[in-house]
Design a protein around this motif. Structure first.
Motif, mmCIF file in Angstrom:
data_model
loop_
_atom_site.group_PDB
_atom_site.id
_atom_site.type_symbol
_atom_site.label_atom_id
_atom_site.label_comp_id
_atom_site.label_asym_id
_atom_site.label_seq_id
_atom_site.Cartn_x
_atom_site.Cartn_y
_atom_site.Cartn_z
ATOM 1 N N LEU A 1 74.058 35.810 75.238
ATOM 2 C CA LEU A 1 73.833 34.485 75.810
ATOM 3 C C LEU A 1 74.799 33.516 75.145
ATOM 4 C CD1 LEU A 1 69.915 34.386 75.798
ATOM 5 C CD2 LEU A 1 71.420 35.128 77.643
ATOM 6 N N VAL A 2 75.944 33.296 75.773
ATOM 7 C CA VAL A 2 76.992 32.424 75.227
ATOM 8 C C VAL A 2 77.322 31.397 76.293
ATOM 9 C CG1 VAL A 2 79.324 32.309 74.303
ATOM 10 C CG2 VAL A 2 77.887 34.281 73.790
ATOM 11 N N PHE A 3 76.880 30.164 76.066
ATOM 12 C CA PHE A 3 77.003 29.136 77.090
ATOM 13 C C PHE A 3 78.002 28.049 76.747
ATOM 14 C CE2 PHE A 3 72.365 30.365 77.179
ATOM 15 C CZ PHE A 3 72.538 31.312 78.156
ATOM 16 N N GLY A 4 78.430 27.969 75.488
ATOM 17 C CA GLY A 4 79.359 26.911 75.110
ATOM 18 C C GLY A 4 78.755 25.550 75.362
ATOM 19 N N ALA A 5 79.514 24.661 76.002
ATOM 20 C CA ALA A 5 79.049 23.304 76.260
ATOM 21 C C ALA A 5 78.373 23.158 77.613
ATOM 22 C CB ALA A 5 80.224 22.327 76.168
ATOM 23 N N TRP A 6 78.321 24.250 78.407
ATOM 24 C CA TRP A 6 77.792 24.110 79.759
ATOM 25 C C TRP A 6 76.279 24.015 79.775
ATOM 26 C CZ3 TRP A 6 81.941 22.549 81.416
ATOM 27 C CH2 TRP A 6 83.144 23.207 81.263
ATOM 28 N N THR A 7 75.615 24.675 78.868
ATOM 29 C CA THR A 7 74.158 24.627 78.820
ATOM 30 C C THR A 7 73.747 23.899 77.554
ATOM 31 O OG1 THR A 7 73.966 26.698 80.032
ATOM 32 C CG2 THR A 7 72.055 26.011 78.779
ATOM 33 N N ASP A 8 73.266 22.678 77.684
ATOM 34 C CA ASP A 8 73.023 21.858 76.506
ATOM 35 C C ASP A 8 71.639 21.233 76.486
ATOM 36 O OD1 ASP A 8 73.374 20.214 78.618
ATOM 37 O OD2 ASP A 8 75.107 19.139 77.833
ATOM 38 N N THR A 9 70.741 21.701 77.288
ATOM 39 C CA THR A 9 69.396 21.149 77.289
ATOM 40 C C THR A 9 68.410 22.185 76.783
ATOM 41 O OG1 THR A 9 68.860 21.844 79.539
ATOM 42 C CG2 THR A 9 70.000 19.738 79.287
ATOM 43 N N ALA A 10 67.377 21.707 76.116
ATOM 44 C CA ALA A 10 66.376 22.613 75.556
ATOM 45 C C ALA A 10 65.643 23.379 76.640
ATOM 46 C CB ALA A 10 65.393 21.811 74.698
ATOM 47 N N PHE B 1 65.128 40.948 86.404
ATOM 48 C CA PHE B 1 63.960 41.507 85.727
ATOM 49 C C PHE B 1 63.441 42.761 86.414
ATOM 50 C CE2 PHE B 1 63.481 37.193 83.904
ATOM 51 C CZ PHE B 1 63.395 37.559 82.570
ATOM 52 N N PHE B 2 63.702 42.913 87.701
ATOM 53 C CA PHE B 2 63.122 44.029 88.446
ATOM 54 C C PHE B 2 64.084 45.202 88.615
ATOM 55 C CE2 PHE B 2 60.387 40.518 89.628
ATOM 56 C CZ PHE B 2 59.129 41.107 89.603
ATOM 57 N N LEU B 3 65.265 45.136 87.962
ATOM 58 C CA LEU B 3 66.157 46.294 87.967
ATOM 59 C C LEU B 3 65.597 47.330 86.995
ATOM 60 C CD1 LEU B 3 69.623 44.504 88.004
ATOM 61 C CD2 LEU B 3 68.563 45.775 89.876
ATOM 62 N N PRO B 4 65.255 48.516 87.462
ATOM 63 C CA PRO B 4 64.475 49.450 86.627
ATOM 64 C C PRO B 4 65.217 49.994 85.419
ATOM 65 C CG PRO B 4 65.164 50.507 88.676
ATOM 66 C CD PRO B 4 65.517 49.064 88.800
ATOM 67 N N ARG B 5 66.561 50.080 85.487
ATOM 68 C CA ARG B 5 67.299 50.704 84.389
ATOM 69 C C ARG B 5 68.237 49.734 83.664
ATOM 70 N NH1 ARG B 5 69.003 56.672 86.828
ATOM 71 N NH2 ARG B 5 66.895 57.284 87.505
ATOM 72 N N LEU B 6 68.132 48.469 83.929
ATOM 73 C CA LEU B 6 69.014 47.494 83.301
ATOM 74 C C LEU B 6 68.693 47.364 81.814
ATOM 75 C CD1 LEU B 6 71.291 45.454 83.885
ATOM 76 C CD2 LEU B 6 69.524 43.699 84.107
ATOM 77 N N GLU B 7 69.690 47.627 80.964
ATOM 78 C CA GLU B 7 69.523 47.537 79.521
ATOM 79 C C GLU B 7 70.461 46.521 78.876
ATOM 80 O OE1 GLU B 7 70.028 51.374 77.843
ATOM 81 O OE2 GLU B 7 68.127 52.179 78.635
ATOM 82 N N GLN B 8 71.545 46.181 79.542
ATOM 83 C CA GLN B 8 72.540 45.298 78.948
ATOM 84 C C GLN B 8 72.824 44.131 79.892
ATOM 85 O OE1 GLN B 8 75.913 47.295 77.320
ATOM 86 N NE2 GLN B 8 77.186 45.476 77.248
ATOM 87 N N LEU B 9 72.710 42.900 79.363
ATOM 88 C CA LEU B 9 72.923 41.692 80.155
ATOM 89 C C LEU B 9 73.800 40.724 79.371
ATOM 90 C CD1 LEU B 9 72.282 39.735 82.531
ATOM 91 C CD2 LEU B 9 70.290 38.988 81.202
ATOM 92 N N SER B 10 74.807 40.169 80.049
ATOM 93 C CA SER B 10 75.701 39.192 79.426
ATOM 94 C C SER B 10 75.809 37.967 80.330
ATOM 95 C CB SER B 10 77.096 39.800 79.194
ATOM 96 O OG SER B 10 77.989 38.821 78.699
ATOM 97 N N LEU B 11 75.525 36.798 79.783
ATOM 98 C CA LEU B 11 75.660 35.524 80.484
ATOM 99 C C LEU B 11 76.619 34.649 79.695
ATOM 100 C CD1 LEU B 11 71.906 34.779 81.355
ATOM 101 C CD2 LEU B 11 73.608 35.945 82.767
ATOM 102 N N LYS B 12 77.801 34.397 80.267
ATOM 103 C CA LYS B 12 78.821 33.601 79.599
ATOM 104 C C LYS B 12 79.135 32.362 80.429
ATOM 105 C CE LYS B 12 81.010 37.857 77.928
ATOM 106 N NZ LYS B 12 82.264 38.668 77.949
ATOM 107 N N ASP B 13 79.042 31.203 79.794
ATOM 108 C CA ASP B 13 79.381 29.926 80.453
ATOM 109 C C ASP B 13 78.632 29.751 81.767
ATOM 110 O OD1 ASP B 13 81.106 29.365 78.382
ATOM 111 O OD2 ASP B 13 82.833 30.240 79.390
ATOM 112 N N CYS B 14 77.364 30.111 81.781
ATOM 113 C CA CYS B 14 76.549 29.972 82.983
ATOM 114 C C CYS B 14 75.614 28.770 82.855
ATOM 115 C CB CYS B 14 75.734 31.239 83.222
ATOM 116 S SG CYS B 14 76.726 32.707 83.570
ATOM 117 N N ARG B 15 75.113 28.303 83.995
ATOM 118 C CA ARG B 15 74.154 27.214 84.009
ATOM 119 C C ARG B 15 72.844 27.693 84.603
ATOM 120 N NH1 ARG B 15 75.988 22.102 82.478
ATOM 121 N NH2 ARG B 15 73.747 21.753 82.483
#
Length: 507
Positions: A234-243, A197-211
């Motif tokens: 935000l593509v987690f597949g079956a790894w992230t399954d809780t609300a 959140f504190f990276l001043p110029r970050l515009e693109q973020l990808s989280l794949k199969d993360c917990r």
């Protein structure tokens, strides 16, 4: 398999090992003493011009291009000065070494170092490199994601991967020019999420199969009030399954400037429906949504946030017949230029989208072929002009006859045509290729042609047939610049009448 020496940074590869390997040392290269004394005569050109030339290797993602850029940096001290920032502008960091390569390395040197560690330590000690890093791809260990939740055991590989992740987190605040970052198979931590959140110029973020981190209450405790992300995956597949996890990670898409969203989590869409926005989505990609998600998807597409969509991708989505055939019409997207998804929904968009130019139709069975071809005929009757078409055909009859009638007569303005099929090689040579040759003269704007059968592997010894087919196709349509007839190779036009076969992993 990559050359094992690529992981032993204490030992330089021999000339024979360099050829064709994926070796790329992650430490900052330094020209030899001899090279420093003799400058290359070509460097009489302005430095700005050399930066422009060498940016080609920096933008190319293939390992061979990155390897060539490394070798260029060793030519002289001047080339080293120009190439080093380009080497570090786009980084790929792997947090683990495959066991087979690790064992091979141990036979050559007692100390097997992971290149990512050296890269991160170099960045920490070189302030002049902090502002040159524009994008980072961080590859974790899939066991880190699985075992961290299913067992209490921690293998040495998992501890090592988590240690490299923590080292990267400590380096993140230094990368003030970082614009894009991607994580794959990483166990996220509260410190990591807050650092993003504190990276001043970050515009693109990808989280794949993360917990998400546990406990969940530790995340985002001190984040700033406004999120500047524009492109989020935000593509987690079956790894992230809780609300709880999805709800926390959905915070990344709450920025008012969000224009691109890719997700396989219905809860992400549900959370966005309750958020205010100032910028409308331009690209929406939904993956693996199921029948029970149909009403939510329809509600989200009808939301004002999606009214300016230019690209809609429905990847591996299976909606019910009631959802597809409902009496009330789908939302209208007057600016939609690209649709990718099942043909059952295609006709819902074809009738109203006058700006539609790029289409990709997926099929799951031979029964879908008729629907896909029928949709293209309907699109042509509406006077639409397609520039690119990507379609899957499972029945040989449609590949031998119907599809060529459609693209040849109804879409002569096509520039890119890709057809995925399952026709055996012999039948393809005797029936499909002749039909294609008779249709090509009518497609005077076609630049790229792809006819691939993923289920079949062409005989490597039959390169003569491929080269002959490419020659015939190029003669029928001189506008062609790229031809692909197999899943492994592509033919590129170098000049008039001159073609070169390039492996896919080198593109």
């Amino acid at each position: 398999m990559p050359n094992a020496c690529m992981y032993a940074t204490d030992e330089k590869p021999t000339q024979g090992e360099r050829q064709g390997s994926a070796w790329f040392p992650s430490h900052a290269p330094t020209p030899s003493t001899t090279e420093k004394r003799s400058e290359c005569p070509a460097l009489v050109l302005p430095t700005e011009l050399w930066i422009y030339i060498l940016q080609y290797f920096s933008r190319c993602a293939s390992p061979s291009a990155r390897r060539q850029l490394y070798y260029i940096s060793l030519v002289s001290s001047s080339f080293h000065t120009v190439a080093l920032p380009l080497l570090y502008s786009h980084l790929t960091l792997s947090a683990y070494i495959p066991l087979a390569i690790r064992s091979h390395c141990a036979l050559r040197t007692p100390m097997v170092k992971i290149p990512a560690v050296t890269t991160l330590r170099t960045l920490a000690s070189r302030p002049d490199l902090h502002n040159v890093v524009k994008s980072v791809q961080f590859l974790g260990h899939i066991d880190t994601v699985v075992l961290s939740r299913r067992t209490s055991a921690r293998t040495s590989d998992i501890l090592e991967a988590n240690g490299i992740r923590d080292l990267f987190v400590s380096t993140l605040p230094l990368l003030t020019s970082l614009n894009s970052i991607s994580f794959s198979a990483v166990a996220l931590t509260s410190k990591l999420c807050n650092a993003l959140f504190f990276l001043p110029r970050l515009e693109q973020l990808s989280l794949k199969d993360c917990r998400a981190p546990v406990p969940a209450s530790a995340i985002f405790c001190g984040r700033p009030g406004e999120i500047k992300l524009k492109h989020v995956e935000l593509v987690f597949g079956a790894w992230t399954d809780t609300a709880v996890e999805v709800g926390l990670l959905s915070t990344f898409v709450y920025g008012p400037d969000l224009t691109t969203l890719t997700t396989d989590q219905p809860r992400v869409l549900a959370s966005l429906l309750t958020r205010e926005f100032t910028t409308k989505l331009r690209r929406l990609e939904l993956r693996r949504f199921r029948e029970e998600d149909g009403s939510l998807v329809r509600e989200f597409l009808s939301n004002e946030r999606c009214s300016a969509l230019k690209a809609l991708v429905l990847d591996d989505c299976a909606f019910s017949r009631d959802f597809r055939d409902a009496d009330h019409s789908f939302p209208s997207f007057p600016e939609l230029q690209m649709y990718s998804g099942p043909h059952e929904l295609a006709h819902r968009f074809f009738a109203t989208q006058v700006s539609l130019q790029h289409i990709k139709l997926s099929a799951t069975s031979a029964n879908d072929d008729h629907g896909g071809v029928w949709d293209l005929n309907r699109l042509a009757t509406l006077g639409r002009t397609l520039l690119s078409l990507d379609i899957q055909l499972y029945h040989e009859l449609y590949l031998i006859h119907s599809i060529w009638v459609v693209v040849g007569r109804l879409f002569p303005m096509l520039r890119v045509l890709r057809i995925e099929h399952n026709v055996p090689p012999k039948l393809f040579q005797t029936h499909v290729l002749p039909k294609c040759l008779t249709t090509l003269p009518a497609m005077a704007h076609l630049e790229k042609l792809t006819l691939v059968a993923p289920e079949f592997q062409l005989d490597p010894l039959d390169d003569h047939w491929q080269s002959a087919a490419v020659r015939d196709l190029a003669e029928c349509q001189p506008t062609l610049r790229a031809i692909c007839l197999s899943r492994d190779n592509m033919w590129i036009r170098l000049g008039k009448g001159e073609w070169k076969m390039v492996k896919m992993d080198e593109l």
